[in-house]
Write a protein that holds these residues in place. Structure first.
Motif, PDB file in Angstrom:
ATOM      1  N   GLN A  89     103.807 -10.468  12.114  1.00  0.00           N
ATOM      2  CA  GLN A  89     103.559 -10.001  10.758  1.00  0.00           C
ATOM      3  C   GLN A  89     103.068  -8.560  10.782  1.00  0.00           C
ATOM      4  OE1 GLN A  89     103.863 -11.042   7.603  1.00  0.00           O
ATOM      5  NE2 GLN A  89     104.897 -12.940   8.204  1.00  0.00           N
ATOM      6  N   VAL A  90     103.451  -7.841   9.736  1.00  0.00           N
ATOM      7  CA  VAL A  90     103.027  -6.452   9.580  1.00  0.00           C
ATOM      8  C   VAL A  90     102.272  -6.323   8.267  1.00  0.00           C
ATOM      9  CG1 VAL A  90     103.817  -4.074   9.290  1.00  0.00           C
ATOM     10  CG2 VAL A  90     104.986  -5.589  10.904  1.00  0.00           C
ATOM     11  N   HIS A  91     101.176  -5.619   8.304  1.00  0.00           N
ATOM     12  CA  HIS A  91     100.357  -5.401   7.113  1.00  0.00           C
ATOM     13  C   HIS A  91     100.413  -3.928   6.754  1.00  0.00           C
ATOM     14  CE1 HIS A  91      97.354  -6.297   4.161  1.00  0.00           C
ATOM     15  NE2 HIS A  91      96.408  -5.575   4.735  1.00  0.00           N
ATOM     16  N   LEU A  92     100.733  -3.641   5.495  1.00  0.00           N
ATOM     17  CA  LEU A  92     100.843  -2.262   5.015  1.00  0.00           C
ATOM     18  C   LEU A  92      99.801  -2.026   3.932  1.00  0.00           C
ATOM     19  CD1 LEU A  92     104.744  -2.070   4.628  1.00  0.00           C
ATOM     20  CD2 LEU A  92     103.367  -1.275   6.560  1.00  0.00           C
ATOM     21  N   VAL A  93      99.081  -0.913   4.063  1.00  0.00           N
ATOM     22  CA  VAL A  93      98.055  -0.579   3.080  1.00  0.00           C
ATOM     23  C   VAL A  93      98.281   0.840   2.589  1.00  0.00           C
ATOM     24  CG1 VAL A  93      95.598  -0.282   2.641  1.00  0.00           C
ATOM     25  CG2 VAL A  93      96.379  -2.121   4.154  1.00  0.00           C
ATOM     26  N   CYS A 122     100.345   5.492   3.835  1.00  0.00           N
ATOM     27  CA  CYS A 122     100.504   4.069   4.122  1.00  0.00           C
ATOM     28  C   CYS A 122     100.241   3.853   5.605  1.00  0.00           C
ATOM     29  CB  CYS A 122     101.903   3.607   3.757  1.00  0.00           C
ATOM     30  SG  CYS A 122     102.295   1.913   4.237  1.00  0.00           S
ATOM     31  N   ALA A 180     100.293   1.098   8.700  1.00  0.00           N
ATOM     32  CA  ALA A 180     100.833  -0.185   9.147  1.00  0.00           C
ATOM     33  C   ALA A 180      99.988  -0.732  10.285  1.00  0.00           C
ATOM     34  CB  ALA A 180     102.277  -0.015   9.602  1.00  0.00           C
ATOM     35  N   SER A 181      99.814  -2.033  10.288  1.00  0.00           N
ATOM     36  CA  SER A 181      99.087  -2.696  11.372  1.00  0.00           C
ATOM     37  C   SER A 181      99.731  -4.046  11.643  1.00  0.00           C
ATOM     38  CB  SER A 181      97.612  -2.861  11.010  1.00  0.00           C
ATOM     39  OG  SER A 181      97.463  -3.667   9.857  1.00  0.00           O
ATOM     40  N   GLY A 182      99.364  -4.645  12.774  1.00  0.00           N
ATOM     41  CA  GLY A 182      99.930  -5.934  13.147  1.00  0.00           C
ATOM     42  C   GLY A 182     101.012  -5.777  14.190  1.00  0.00           C
ATOM     43  N   TYR A 228     108.811  -5.584   5.145  1.00  0.00           N
ATOM     44  CA  TYR A 228     107.426  -5.753   4.735  1.00  0.00           C
ATOM     45  C   TYR A 228     107.105  -4.767   3.606  1.00  0.00           C
ATOM     46  CZ  TYR A 228     107.248  -8.166   9.192  1.00  0.00           C
ATOM     47  OH  TYR A 228     107.505  -9.012  10.231  1.00  0.00           O
ATOM     48  N   GLY A 266     103.806  -3.104   1.058  1.00  0.00           N
ATOM     49  CA  GLY A 266     102.404  -2.939   0.744  1.00  0.00           C
ATOM     50  C   GLY A 266     102.103  -3.513  -0.625  1.00  0.00           C
ATOM     51  N   GLN A 267     100.857  -3.390  -1.037  1.00  0.00           N
ATOM     52  CA  GLN A 267     100.435  -3.981  -2.314  1.00  0.00           C
ATOM     53  C   GLN A 267     100.726  -3.077  -3.495  1.00  0.00           C
ATOM     54  OE1 GLN A 267      98.450  -2.390  -0.265  1.00  0.00           O
ATOM     55  NE2 GLN A 267      97.143  -1.084  -1.521  1.00  0.00           N
TER      56      GLN A 267
END
Length: 119
Positions: A1-5, A22, A24-26, A108, A110-111
């Motif tokens: 999984q990749v998390h984008l903020v 932005c 990216a992590s994970g 993926y 982001g929010q």
């Protein structure tokens, strides 16, 4: 999984500038395209700009020459520098990462971050 903020949205007057970032992590795939999309109320989410691992970029016509997308592969970040903003740029902006491989699509999001341009 990749998390984008995402970060960096806000309110600006017409002709002004904003910078979206932005992170990216994970489990980030090594070959990927990162970029930005935006969503206008009542419409489909639309492509804004993307950049691949080698720095190749692509822009939608309406932002060409005003927006610049860049990335830092070491930090897994992508940035959208937006200059000469217009009221029609007002939208929710989303960071996107798409894996480049021959397998099933892996995308993926982001929010989202709101950009509002006043006239």
């Amino acid at each position: 999984q990749v998390h984008l903020v995402e970060s960096g949205g806000g309110l600006v007057q017409s002709g002004g500038s904003l910078r979206l970032s932005c992170a990216a992590s994970g489990s980030i795939p090594s070959m990927n395209v990162m970029g930005w999309y935006r969503h206008f109320p009542g419409k489909e989410r639309e492509f804004v700009a993307v950049i691949d691992n080698d720095g190749k970029t692509d822009y939608t016509d309406s932002v060409e020459g005003r927006f610049t997308v860049s990335r830092d592969n070491a930090e897994n970040t992508v940035t959208l520098q937006m200059n000469d903003l217009k009221p029609e740029d007002t939208a929710q902006y989303y960071c996107n990462l798409r894996r480049i491989w021959l397998g099933p699509p892996e995308v993926y999001w982001g929010q989202g971050t709101q950009v509002t341009v006043s006239s």
